[in-house]
Design an enzyme around this catalytic site. Structure first.
Site, PDB file in Angstrom:
ATOM      1  N   SER A 146       0.848  -1.201   0.000  1.00  0.00           N
ATOM      2  CA  SER A 146       0.000   0.000   0.000  1.00  0.00           C
ATOM      3  C   SER A 146       0.877   1.242   0.000  1.00  0.00           C
ATOM      4  O   SER A 146       1.730   1.395   0.882  1.00  0.00           O
ATOM      5  CB  SER A 146      -0.876   0.032   1.264  1.00  0.00           C
ATOM      6  OG  SER A 146      -1.277   1.379   1.521  1.00  0.00           O
ATOM      7  N   ASP A 159      -4.567   3.504  -1.794  1.00  0.00           N
ATOM      8  CA  ASP A 159      -5.639   3.791  -0.827  1.00  0.00           C
ATOM      9  C   ASP A 159      -6.207   5.189  -1.023  1.00  0.00           C
ATOM     10  O   ASP A 159      -5.543   6.186  -0.733  1.00  0.00           O
ATOM     11  CB  ASP A 159      -5.077   3.681   0.601  1.00  0.00           C
ATOM     12  CG  ASP A 159      -4.955   2.239   1.044  1.00  0.00           C
ATOM     13  OD1 ASP A 159      -3.892   1.864   1.552  1.00  0.00           O
ATOM     14  OD2 ASP A 159      -5.932   1.488   0.852  1.00  0.00           O
ATOM     15  N   GLY A 217      -8.737   3.951   7.228  1.00  0.00           N
ATOM     16  CA  GLY A 217      -8.472   5.380   7.400  1.00  0.00           C
ATOM     17  C   GLY A 217      -7.008   5.705   7.594  1.00  0.00           C
ATOM     18  O   GLY A 217      -6.564   6.798   7.253  1.00  0.00           O
ATOM     19  N   PHE A 218      -6.254   4.739   8.147  1.00  0.00           N
ATOM     20  CA  PHE A 218      -4.856   5.070   8.436  1.00  0.00           C
ATOM     21  C   PHE A 218      -3.952   3.847   8.256  1.00  0.00           C
ATOM     22  O   PHE A 218      -4.377   2.715   8.473  1.00  0.00           O
ATOM     23  CB  PHE A 218      -4.719   5.583   9.884  1.00  0.00           C
ATOM     24  CG  PHE A 218      -5.541   6.817  10.138  1.00  0.00           C
ATOM     25  CD1 PHE A 218      -6.856   6.713  10.588  1.00  0.00           C
ATOM     26  CD2 PHE A 218      -5.031   8.080   9.850  1.00  0.00           C
ATOM     27  CE1 PHE A 218      -7.651   7.841  10.776  1.00  0.00           C
ATOM     28  CE2 PHE A 218      -5.815   9.216  10.049  1.00  0.00           C
ATOM     29  CZ  PHE A 218      -7.128   9.098  10.513  1.00  0.00           C
ATOM     30  N   GLY A 219      -2.703   4.106   7.885  1.00  0.00           N
ATOM     31  CA  GLY A 219      -1.719   3.028   7.874  1.00  0.00           C
ATOM     32  C   GLY A 219      -1.117   2.882   9.259  1.00  0.00           C
ATOM     33  O   GLY A 219      -1.356   3.710  10.144  1.00  0.00           O
ATOM     34  N   GLY A 220      -0.341   1.840   9.461  1.00  0.00           N
ATOM     35  CA  GLY A 220       0.398   1.669  10.709  1.00  0.00           C
ATOM     36  C   GLY A 220      -0.436   1.275  11.912  1.00  0.00           C
ATOM     37  O   GLY A 220       0.015   1.380  13.059  1.00  0.00           O
ATOM     38  N   ASP A 272      -6.251  -6.625   4.437  1.00  0.00           N
ATOM     39  CA  ASP A 272      -5.764  -5.245   4.327  1.00  0.00           C
ATOM     40  C   ASP A 272      -5.726  -4.556   5.694  1.00  0.00           C
ATOM     41  O   ASP A 272      -6.753  -4.269   6.281  1.00  0.00           O
ATOM     42  CB  ASP A 272      -6.694  -4.463   3.379  1.00  0.00           C
ATOM     43  CG  ASP A 272      -6.168  -3.070   3.107  1.00  0.00           C
ATOM     44  OD1 ASP A 272      -6.903  -2.274   2.488  1.00  0.00           O
ATOM     45  OD2 ASP A 272      -5.028  -2.766   3.528  1.00  0.00           O
ATOM     46  N   GLY A 332       1.363  -1.901   4.054  1.00  0.00           N
ATOM     47  CA  GLY A 332       1.863  -0.536   3.847  1.00  0.00           C
ATOM     48  C   GLY A 332       3.144  -0.351   4.643  1.00  0.00           C
ATOM     49  O   GLY A 332       4.248  -0.420   4.113  1.00  0.00           O
TER      50      GLY A 332
HETATM   51  C1  DX5 Z   1      -6.201   1.437   5.714  1.00  0.00           C
HETATM   52  C2  DX5 Z   1      -5.794   1.001   4.319  1.00  0.00           C
HETATM   53  C3  DX5 Z   1      -4.673   0.004   4.344  1.00  0.00           C
HETATM   54  C4  DX5 Z   1      -3.429   0.525   5.043  1.00  0.00           C
HETATM   55  C5  DX5 Z   1      -2.358  -0.528   5.079  1.00  0.00           C
HETATM   56  O1  DX5 Z   1      -7.369   2.186   5.635  1.00  0.00           O
HETATM   57  O2  DX5 Z   1      -6.871   0.406   3.628  1.00  0.00           O
HETATM   58  O3  DX5 Z   1      -4.375  -0.384   3.003  1.00  0.00           O
HETATM   59  O4  DX5 Z   1      -2.930   1.633   4.370  1.00  0.00           O
HETATM   60  O5  DX5 Z   1      -1.284   0.030   5.799  1.00  0.00           O
HETATM   61  P1  DX5 Z   1      -0.612  -0.835   6.968  1.00  0.00           P
HETATM   62  O6  DX5 Z   1      -0.111  -2.097   6.298  1.00  0.00           O
HETATM   63  O7  DX5 Z   1       0.498   0.036   7.486  1.00  0.00           O
HETATM   64  O8  DX5 Z   1      -1.686  -1.134   7.970  1.00  0.00           O
HETATM   65 ZN    ZN Z   2      -6.342  -0.390   1.620  1.00  0.00          ZN
END
Ligand code: DX5
Ligand code: ZN
Length: 216
Positions: free
Chosen positions: A6, A33, A139-142, A172, A194
């Site tokens: 991602s 995303d 909504g967010f990565g990590g 995901d 991601g």
């Molecule tokens: C969250 C996104 C994911 C996210 C993955 O809303 O759909 O794709 O960016 O990032 P990580 O792997 O860091 O959770």
């Molecule tokens: Zn995603």
């Protein structure tokens, strides 16, 4: 097992280089995303990024975390998306949206949040190419991986087998090399990662290779 890094967590100063590195490491899909600040409390990237990435030989998996996705599906496909997923929770026009994606010879995905019952998917499973099983709230990565996800994957994988269906299961959110093997065994076919790929420890290529190794 396909790996779909991602790009949400990428540095956009050298996006192309990072994407090419992930592909060099064996990433089959690139997960884009898209967030609208309404369906999810964050705004991310959109059509210009998909247009730019269409200049790289990559398979773009666009994850629409937006309300009324039907308004934008064609625009993302025209910009270069190869696969488009949208959220069950974001629209009533699920079948129309799936048909629109498929009629453009793109892969059609339907995403569900961690608190959405699996059985809402059942009427659509013969129309989708993949299901996006969210393992975080979008909504967010990590974010931290939600531990009830593997059971949901196994449940859906069993249903798929019992009904002789062909869709793939994408996971995901919070996926890393530490849980990749477990997800593979639970029945996942595509792992989105991601921060597990774009991070300060290894190059994207090495990160993808490490995740792939766990699934081999
Ligand atoms: C969250 C996104 C994911 C996210 C993955 O809303 O759909 O794709 O960016 O990032 P990580 O792997 O860091 O959770
Ligand atoms: Zn995603």
């Amino acid at each position: 097992m396909k790996i779909a890094p991602s790009i949400l967590g990428c540095s956009y100063l050298n996006l192309g280089e990072q994407v090419l590195s992930a592909i060099e490491g064996g990433a089959e899909w690139i997960h884009v995303d898209v967030m609208d600040g309404n369906f999810v409390p964050n705004i991310s990237i959109g059509i210009p990024i998909v247009e730019s990435l269409s200049n790289i030989d990559c398979f773009q998996d666009v994850h629409l975390m937006i309300n009324s996705p039907g308004k934008y599906i064609q625009k993302f496909i025209d910009a270069g998306a190869n696969a488009v997923s949208f959220h069950y929770e974001a629209t009533k026009n699920i079948e129309d949206n799936l048909n629109l994606i498929s009629s453009n010879s793109c892969l059609a995905g339907l995403a569900i949040n961690p608190d959405t019952e699996l059985n809402v998917l059942y009427p659509y499973l013969n129309k989708v190419d993949y299901i996006v099983m969210m393992s975080v709230f979008p909504g967010f990565g990590g974010q931290k991986f939600i531990n009830s996800t593997p059971d949901r994957i196994s449940q859906l994988s069993l249903y798929r087998k019992e009904k002789g269906l062909k869709f793939e299961i994408q996971v995901d959110g919070g996926v890393t090399r530490d849980n990749a093997k477990m997800l593979h065994h639970a029945g996942a076919d595509i792992l989105v990662s991601g921060s597990g790929v774009f991070n300060d420890c290894y190059s994207p290529a090495d990160s993808v290779l490490k995740i792939k190794k766990e699934c081999s």
